[in-house]
Design a protein around this motif. Structure first.
Motif, PDB file in Angstrom:
ATOM      1  N   UNK A 146      47.042  36.066  54.813  1.00 33.07           N
ATOM      2  CA  UNK A 146      46.653  37.327  54.172  1.00 33.07           C
ATOM      3  C   UNK A 146      47.245  38.472  54.970  1.00 33.07           C
ATOM      4  N   UNK A 147      47.928  39.362  54.263  1.00 30.97           N
ATOM      5  CA  UNK A 147      48.489  40.566  54.870  1.00 30.97           C
ATOM      6  C   UNK A 147      47.657  41.747  54.403  1.00 30.97           C
ATOM      7  N   UNK A 148      46.961  42.394  55.340  1.00 28.65           N
ATOM      8  CA  UNK A 148      46.028  43.460  54.980  1.00 28.65           C
ATOM      9  C   UNK A 148      45.971  44.505  56.078  1.00 28.65           C
ATOM     10  N   UNK A 149      46.209  45.751  55.688  1.00 30.49           N
ATOM     11  CA  UNK A 149      46.147  46.889  56.609  1.00 30.49           C
ATOM     12  C   UNK A 149      46.998  46.671  57.853  1.00 30.49           C
ATOM     13  N   UNK A 150      48.201  46.138  57.647  1.00 34.79           N
ATOM     14  CA  UNK A 150      49.132  45.981  58.746  1.00 34.79           C
ATOM     15  C   UNK A 150      48.865  44.801  59.652  1.00 34.79           C
ATOM     16  N   UNK A 151      47.949  43.909  59.243  1.00 42.94           N
ATOM     17  CA  UNK A 151      47.620  42.736  60.044  1.00 42.94           C
ATOM     18  C   UNK A 151      47.823  41.484  59.201  1.00 42.94           C
ATOM     19  N   UNK A 152      48.416  40.469  59.811  1.00 44.19           N
ATOM     20  CA  UNK A 152      48.621  39.184  59.156  1.00 44.19           C
ATOM     21  C   UNK A 152      47.636  38.175  59.733  1.00 44.19           C
ATOM     22  N   UNK A 153      46.850  37.550  58.836  1.00 42.66           N
ATOM     23  CA  UNK A 153      45.926  36.491  59.217  1.00 42.66           C
ATOM     24  C   UNK A 153      46.439  35.179  58.624  1.00 42.66           C
ATOM     25  N   UNK A 154      46.479  34.116  59.433  1.00 41.33           N
ATOM     26  CA  UNK A 154      46.991  32.826  58.981  1.00 41.33           C
ATOM     27  C   UNK A 154      46.001  31.732  59.329  1.00 41.33           C
ATOM     28  N   UNK A 204      55.076  31.045  64.161  1.00 38.81           N
ATOM     29  CA  UNK A 204      53.704  31.527  64.249  1.00 38.81           C
ATOM     30  C   UNK A 204      52.673  30.407  64.291  1.00 38.81           C
ATOM     31  N   UNK A 205      53.006  29.240  63.781  1.00 39.27           N
ATOM     32  CA  UNK A 205      52.030  28.168  63.632  1.00 39.27           C
ATOM     33  C   UNK A 205      52.464  26.910  64.382  1.00 39.27           C
ATOM     34  N   UNK A 206      51.529  26.008  64.556  1.00 40.19           N
ATOM     35  CA  UNK A 206      51.778  24.700  65.152  1.00 40.19           C
ATOM     36  C   UNK A 206      51.921  23.659  64.046  1.00 40.19           C
ATOM     37  N   UNK A 207      52.875  22.741  64.187  1.00 32.97           N
ATOM     38  CA  UNK A 207      53.001  21.630  63.252  1.00 32.97           C
ATOM     39  C   UNK A 207      52.017  20.543  63.678  1.00 32.97           C
ATOM     40  N   UNK A 208      51.002  20.303  62.870  1.00 30.88           N
ATOM     41  CA  UNK A 208      50.014  19.274  63.190  1.00 30.88           C
ATOM     42  C   UNK A 208      50.543  17.918  62.730  1.00 30.88           C
ATOM     43  N   UNK A 236      38.848  10.830  61.714  1.00 34.48           N
ATOM     44  CA  UNK A 236      40.003  10.828  62.611  1.00 34.48           C
ATOM     45  C   UNK A 236      41.015  11.911  62.242  1.00 34.48           C
ATOM     46  N   UNK A 237      40.832  12.556  61.096  1.00 33.24           N
ATOM     47  CA  UNK A 237      41.665  13.690  60.688  1.00 33.24           C
ATOM     48  C   UNK A 237      40.759  14.908  60.581  1.00 33.24           C
ATOM     49  N   UNK A 238      41.216  16.054  61.066  1.00 37.66           N
ATOM     50  CA  UNK A 238      40.386  17.256  61.153  1.00 37.66           C
ATOM     51  C   UNK A 238      40.605  18.180  59.952  1.00 37.66           C
ATOM     52  N   UNK A 239      39.551  18.892  59.584  1.00 37.49           N
ATOM     53  CA  UNK A 239      39.642  19.946  58.564  1.00 37.49           C
ATOM     54  C   UNK A 239      39.512  21.330  59.181  1.00 37.49           C
ATOM     55  N   UNK A 240      39.587  21.413  60.522  1.00 41.45           N
ATOM     56  CA  UNK A 240      39.487  22.717  61.191  1.00 41.45           C
ATOM     57  C   UNK A 240      40.858  23.377  61.244  1.00 41.45           C
ATOM     58  N   UNK A 241      41.005  24.534  60.631  1.00 44.15           N
ATOM     59  CA  UNK A 241      42.331  25.168  60.625  1.00 44.15           C
ATOM     60  C   UNK A 241      42.668  25.817  61.963  1.00 44.15           C
ATOM     61  N   UNK A 242      43.947  25.830  62.267  1.00 40.59           N
ATOM     62  CA  UNK A 242      44.463  26.655  63.361  1.00 40.59           C
ATOM     63  C   UNK A 242      44.540  28.086  62.833  1.00 40.59           C
TER      64      UNK A 242
END
Length: 303
Positions: free
Chosen positions: A143-151, A174-178, A248-254
């Motif tokens: 999400x790009x909002x008010x000059x900030x990018x959230x991923x 910007x991200x890690x390959x899981x 054994x697989x996570x649903x927690x986002x980076x």
């Protein structure tokens, strides 16, 4: 370059003569210029397979935030379609509860609620669709909002930003390959599952339990949640190591938050198929050489 890919490039470069023909093709679609808080955006994609397990999305929220997502499905179409149809709406709901403000927590909560919703969907449909327990999707949402990018990122799709200084472009990952082929991810899994010698196994590449390469995802409930963690719930064509009692697989986002700088000129969201074929630097060079006349622009690639 393949004709369809050339047409996609031309669309981004405002060569729109073939736009009607492009949209009439059942395996392609596009969004022509629309407004967002930084100016304008467009989108075009081409389907490579008869059954498309991958989805992409660009939406402008009512409070002028730009949302974008790449959902790389596997095992079936249900998970990626569920994310497509629900994640953005969940984000709007959590933003509304937060006085229409978007934060890292807002996006993280939307992803978590989407995972919970898909688990309920699996429970309600497991009788009709017996293989739905093994359907999953990587999820790269921003999400790009008010000059900030959230991923928020789960899986091995990747976000790369193109930063331009003195007409020279630099790729910023910007991200890690899981992905278990990364030794860092293998060590992370081993630390989370001490004493489990089969948590990562080499089987046509490194995989969680010898089955799946990604360590985080939406869905894949047979690798995460009761009552699906039973040997009988696994596909019969896969050899399963010793049964396990917890996921054994996570649903927690980076999660990542980045204040957009003046030098940040474009953002690439792409599934792993692109990054298997080219480096971050090669991708940003292609986009840099085919610019749009806006302050910041976005490229979504499914491959």
């Amino acid at each position: 370059m393949h004709k369809v890919l050339q047409t996609v490039v031309d669309l981004f470069r405002r060569r729109n003569d073939d736009l009607i023909a492009f949209d009439e093709d059942p395996y392609t679609r596009s969004i022509n210029l629309e407004r967002h808080c930084f100016g304008e955006f467009s989108m075009a994609n081409a389907q490579a397979n008869t059954i498309m397990e991958d989805q992409s999305q660009v939406e402008v929220a009512s409070h002028n935030a730009l949302y974008l997502g790449v959902y790389d499905g596997h095992g079936g179409v249900e998970a990626s379609l569920y994310v497509l149809n629900n994640l953005f709406n969940n984000l709007l709901r959590f933003a509304h509860e937060n006085d229409n403000a978007i934060t890292e927590a807002t996006l993280m909560n939307a992803v978590a609620d989407t995972e919970r919703g898909f688990f309920d969907y699996v429970l309600n449909n497991i009788v009709q669709i017996q293989t739905i327990g093994k359907v999953g999707s990587c999820c790269l949402a921003g999400v790009l909002w008010k000059g900030v990018l959230y991923i928020a990122n789960l899986g091995d799709s990747r976000a790369v930003i193109g930063s331009v200084v003195d007409k020279r472009v630099t790729a910023v990952k910007l991200t890690t390959d899981h992905n278990c082929n990364d030794p860092v991810i293998r060590e992370e899994l081993k630390s989370m599952h001490p004493g489990d010698d089969t948590i990562v196994m080499e089987k046509n590449g490194w995989r969680v339990k010898g089955i799946i390469m990604v360590s985080r995802s939406i869905g894949d409930t047979y690798l995460k949640r009761p009552p699906f963690l039973l040997p009988a719930s696994f596909p019969t064509y896969e050899k399963v190591p010793d049964p396990f009692e917890r996921g054994v697989v996570s649903a927690e986002p980076e999660m990542l938050t980045r204040v957009i700088e003046e030098t940040d000129k474009f953002l690439i969201f792409a599934s792993d198929g692109l990054w298997d074929l080219m480096s971050n630097d090669e991708a940003v060079q292609i986009v840099h050489k085919n610019p749009r006349n806006v302050s910041i622009y976005l490229c979504l690639v499914l491959s």
